[in-house]
Scaffold this active site. Sequence first.
Site, PDB file in Angstrom:
ATOM      1  N   VAL A 298      42.679 -48.360  75.460  1.00 49.26           N
ATOM      2  CA  VAL A 298      41.424 -47.796  75.817  1.00 49.26           C
ATOM      3  C   VAL A 298      40.446 -47.621  74.584  1.00 49.26           C
ATOM      4  CG1 VAL A 298      40.255 -46.091  77.280  1.00 49.26           C
ATOM      5  CG2 VAL A 298      42.411 -46.973  77.953  1.00 49.26           C
TER       6      VAL A 298
ATOM      7  N   PHE B 285      38.223 -48.517  83.407  1.00 47.48           N
ATOM      8  CA  PHE B 285      38.661 -49.527  84.366  1.00 47.48           C
ATOM      9  C   PHE B 285      39.063 -50.782  83.960  1.00 47.48           C
ATOM     10  CE2 PHE B 285      35.573 -46.618  86.712  1.00 47.48           C
ATOM     11  CZ  PHE B 285      36.624 -46.061  87.378  1.00 47.48           C
ATOM     12  N   LEU B 286      39.260 -50.983  82.645  1.00 45.26           N
ATOM     13  CA  LEU B 286      39.637 -52.238  81.864  1.00 45.26           C
ATOM     14  C   LEU B 286      41.017 -52.785  82.216  1.00 45.26           C
ATOM     15  CD1 LEU B 286      38.790 -50.746  78.261  1.00 45.26           C
ATOM     16  CD2 LEU B 286      37.231 -51.788  80.043  1.00 45.26           C
TER      17      LEU B 286
ATOM     18  N   LYS C 289      39.604 -42.545  89.540  1.00 44.73           N
ATOM     19  CA  LYS C 289      40.587 -43.585  88.649  1.00 44.73           C
ATOM     20  C   LYS C 289      41.701 -43.532  89.541  1.00 44.73           C
ATOM     21  CE  LYS C 289      42.602 -45.731  85.554  1.00 44.73           C
ATOM     22  NZ  LYS C 289      42.517 -46.326  84.234  1.00 44.73           N
TER      23      LYS C 289
ATOM     24  N   ALA D  23      50.139 -62.365  96.159  1.00 44.35           N
ATOM     25  CA  ALA D  23      51.777 -62.077  96.427  1.00 44.35           C
ATOM     26  C   ALA D  23      52.422 -62.517  95.055  1.00 44.35           C
ATOM     27  CB  ALA D  23      52.396 -62.554  97.665  1.00 44.35           C
TER      28      ALA D  23
ATOM     29  N   CYS E  21      49.267 -49.089  83.652  1.00 44.82           N
ATOM     30  CA  CYS E  21      48.480 -48.190  84.553  1.00 44.82           C
ATOM     31  C   CYS E  21      49.138 -47.953  85.934  1.00 44.82           C
ATOM     32  CB  CYS E  21      47.065 -48.738  84.627  1.00 44.82           C
ATOM     33  SG  CYS E  21      46.167 -48.622  83.099  1.00 44.82           S
TER      34      CYS E  21
ATOM     35  N   LYS F  23      51.893 -59.508  83.069  1.00 44.55           N
ATOM     36  CA  LYS F  23      50.733 -60.497  83.649  1.00 44.55           C
ATOM     37  C   LYS F  23      50.363 -61.437  82.467  1.00 44.55           C
ATOM     38  CE  LYS F  23      46.481 -57.988  82.692  1.00 44.55           C
ATOM     39  NZ  LYS F  23      45.227 -57.722  83.358  1.00 44.55           N
TER      40      LYS F  23
ATOM     41  N   ARG G  12      55.347 -53.417  79.334  1.00 44.33           N
ATOM     42  CA  ARG G  12      55.472 -52.319  80.041  1.00 44.33           C
ATOM     43  C   ARG G  12      55.692 -52.543  81.698  1.00 44.33           C
ATOM     44  NH1 ARG G  12      51.206 -48.426  77.122  1.00 44.33           N
ATOM     45  NH2 ARG G  12      50.037 -50.597  76.969  1.00 44.33           N
TER      46      ARG G  12
HETATM   47  C1  UDX Z   1      44.580 -52.266  85.872  1.00 40.98           C
HETATM   48  C2  UDX Z   1      43.443 -51.963  86.532  1.00 40.98           C
HETATM   49  O1  UDX Z   1      42.976 -53.377  87.087  1.00 40.98           O
HETATM   50  C3  UDX Z   1      42.413 -51.405  85.644  1.00 40.98           C
HETATM   51  O2  UDX Z   1      41.266 -51.179  86.432  1.00 40.98           O
HETATM   52  C4  UDX Z   1      42.959 -50.214  85.086  1.00 40.98           C
HETATM   53  O3  UDX Z   1      42.349 -49.605  84.557  1.00 40.98           O
HETATM   54  C5  UDX Z   1      44.322 -50.368  84.329  1.00 40.98           C
HETATM   55  O4  UDX Z   1      45.036 -51.172  85.342  1.00 40.98           O
HETATM   56  P1  UDX Z   1      45.969 -54.121  84.233  1.00 40.98           P
HETATM   57  O5  UDX Z   1      47.015 -52.960  84.424  1.00 40.98           O
HETATM   58  O6  UDX Z   1      45.372 -54.621  83.069  1.00 40.98           O
HETATM   59  O7  UDX Z   1      44.456 -53.237  84.904  1.00 40.98           O
HETATM   60  O8  UDX Z   1      46.267 -55.281  85.377  1.00 40.98           O
HETATM   61  P2  UDX Z   1      45.717 -56.082  86.674  1.00 40.98           P
HETATM   62  O9  UDX Z   1      45.136 -57.345  86.215  1.00 40.98           O
HETATM   63  O10 UDX Z   1      44.919 -54.987  87.648  1.00 40.98           O
HETATM   64  O11 UDX Z   1      47.060 -56.294  87.299  1.00 40.98           O
HETATM   65  C6  UDX Z   1      48.130 -55.115  87.544  1.00 40.98           C
HETATM   66  C7  UDX Z   1      49.693 -55.631  88.198  1.00 40.98           C
HETATM   67  O12 UDX Z   1      49.387 -56.341  89.445  1.00 40.98           O
HETATM   68  C8  UDX Z   1      50.031 -56.909  87.121  1.00 40.98           C
HETATM   69  O13 UDX Z   1      51.572 -56.870  87.287  1.00 40.98           O
HETATM   70  C9  UDX Z   1      49.488 -58.162  88.180  1.00 40.98           C
HETATM   71  O14 UDX Z   1      50.483 -59.070  88.201  1.00 40.98           O
HETATM   72  C10 UDX Z   1      49.747 -57.571  89.471  1.00 40.98           C
HETATM   73  N1  UDX Z   1      48.715 -58.332  90.578  1.00 40.98           N
HETATM   74  C11 UDX Z   1      47.610 -58.219  90.213  1.00 40.98           C
HETATM   75  C12 UDX Z   1      49.584 -58.862  91.645  1.00 40.98           C
HETATM   76  O15 UDX Z   1      50.699 -59.104  91.623  1.00 40.98           O
HETATM   77  N2  UDX Z   1      48.707 -59.505  92.478  1.00 40.98           N
HETATM   78  C13 UDX Z   1      47.317 -59.474  92.433  1.00 40.98           C
HETATM   79  O16 UDX Z   1      46.595 -59.963  93.515  1.00 40.98           O
HETATM   80  C14 UDX Z   1      46.589 -58.793  91.248  1.00 40.98           C
END
Ligand code: UDX
Length: 433
Positions: free
Chosen positions: A11, A157-158, A209, A257, A265, A324, A331
């Site tokens: 962040v 919200f990054l 948040k 899914a 986060c 992802k 993590r």
């Molecule tokens: C998230 C929030 O989106 C962000 O706004 C916040 O501030 C930090 O946490 P991030 O952790 O980078 O961001 O990942 P994100 O893209 O949101 O995905 C989170 C998890 O959900 C991943 O494991 C992803 O694979 C999973 N996911 C996401 C799904 O399984 N299905 C989806 O449709 C979307």
Amino acid sequence: MKIAFIGAGYVGLVSAVGYALAGNDSVCIEIDERKIAQINGGKAPIYEGGLDDALLKLTRDGKLLATSDYNGIASAQAIFICVGTPSAQDGSIDLRYIEDSCAKIASILPKMKGYPIVVVKSTVIPGTTSGLVKGILEKGSKLRAGRDFGLAMMPEFLREGTALADFKHPDRIVIGTMDEKTRKVLMGLHSKFPGEKLIVSPSAAEMIKYASNSFLATKISFVNQLALLCEKTGIDVDDVARGMGLDNRIAMPFLRAGPGFGGSCFPKDVRALMHFSGKEGVEPTILESVMLVNSLQPLWLIGAAQEKMPLKGKTICILGLAFKPDTDDVRESPAIPVISQLLKMGCKVLAYDPKGMANFKKLFPKLDYANSMDDALKGADACMIITDWKEFKKPIAHYERLMKNPLILDSRRILDPKTAITASYISLGRGIA
Ligand code: UDX
């Protein structure tokens, strides 16, 4: 404006770069000397698209600097607290880094000119900014918030992988402050950013948040459980998700899914909100279910493989260790419970990830890692796709050519069932091809 960022983690660094790109001067205060050297050399300590290029330019132009010296904040007009707030053993939030940084800021505040503003960016439970943070700052500096310095909470919200783009194009900017002067300065700082600006109390900003992340996590657990039901009944979960998402009250994002959510986060924030809720006497039943579904979801890969063959002694290729794609962050990745379980069951695991292997090695130093996707597939009895990296999207025939026994478990549905020749291809939420 000169802005100091306490903590050059995800962040802090992305914010420092983002605000500097918007024309401000950023100084990052960091305790890790290795990180400081990397940043000042124009290299990001984390993998994030576009960050290295921006950092190189900004450090060369003297618009961004990292230092361990807290005195570096003395000439700033605003201080953004961006330190980590990890989960404690019981799921509650560990605020020790917030406490430390506030104590240090408090010692510098009296040396600062004008009306310096302290902004909490770290994710903290509601009440932290106006309680703990304000208390430490006032006690340590002998100054008064709202009179001598400004105080605000602005959640971030990054998303990892798209953090810089998210920074430039936020859906909304939440400014949590009770103080008019602080509101004006922060509105000015963000005047050129798109997205609605929302002025609320610091506690509401903190809750926004947690509520946002917990709601998104709920959406994922909802669709993940639905996927299991769809699979049993021969329905394609993506058709259902599309049909739901077209209702603009529901919306399409976060209805994909998969093997469960991970990252720095979602799991941490849901746990922290659960703990906070319980403490306040509100049973967090929805969130408990969200976490329960999420803990079981990665094991779909093992259950589906076991229905095809006994796994003991088999060689399993794992594609994807990062939580992802487009990040090296592992993590709370679903790969962790899957691999742990496979090893417990006596399987031989060969893992590959385009970016996440170095970090995964810190957790599983003895695991076998492959140099490429093809090397990982060679001779495998089964392949489990955990992360939806683009490079894994190949015709199933490509997998078949390399594997000993082409059993493919695709928890992200990235392969096209029509490209299989002989493989047993099982995708989550769709069943057998
Ligand atoms: C998230 C929030 O989106 C962000 O706004 C916040 O501030 C930090 O946490 P991030 O952790 O980078 O961001 O990942 P994100 O893209 O949101 O995905 C989170 C998890 O959900 C991943 O494991 C992803 O694979 C999973 N996911 C996401 C799904 O399984 N299905 C989806 O449709 C979307």
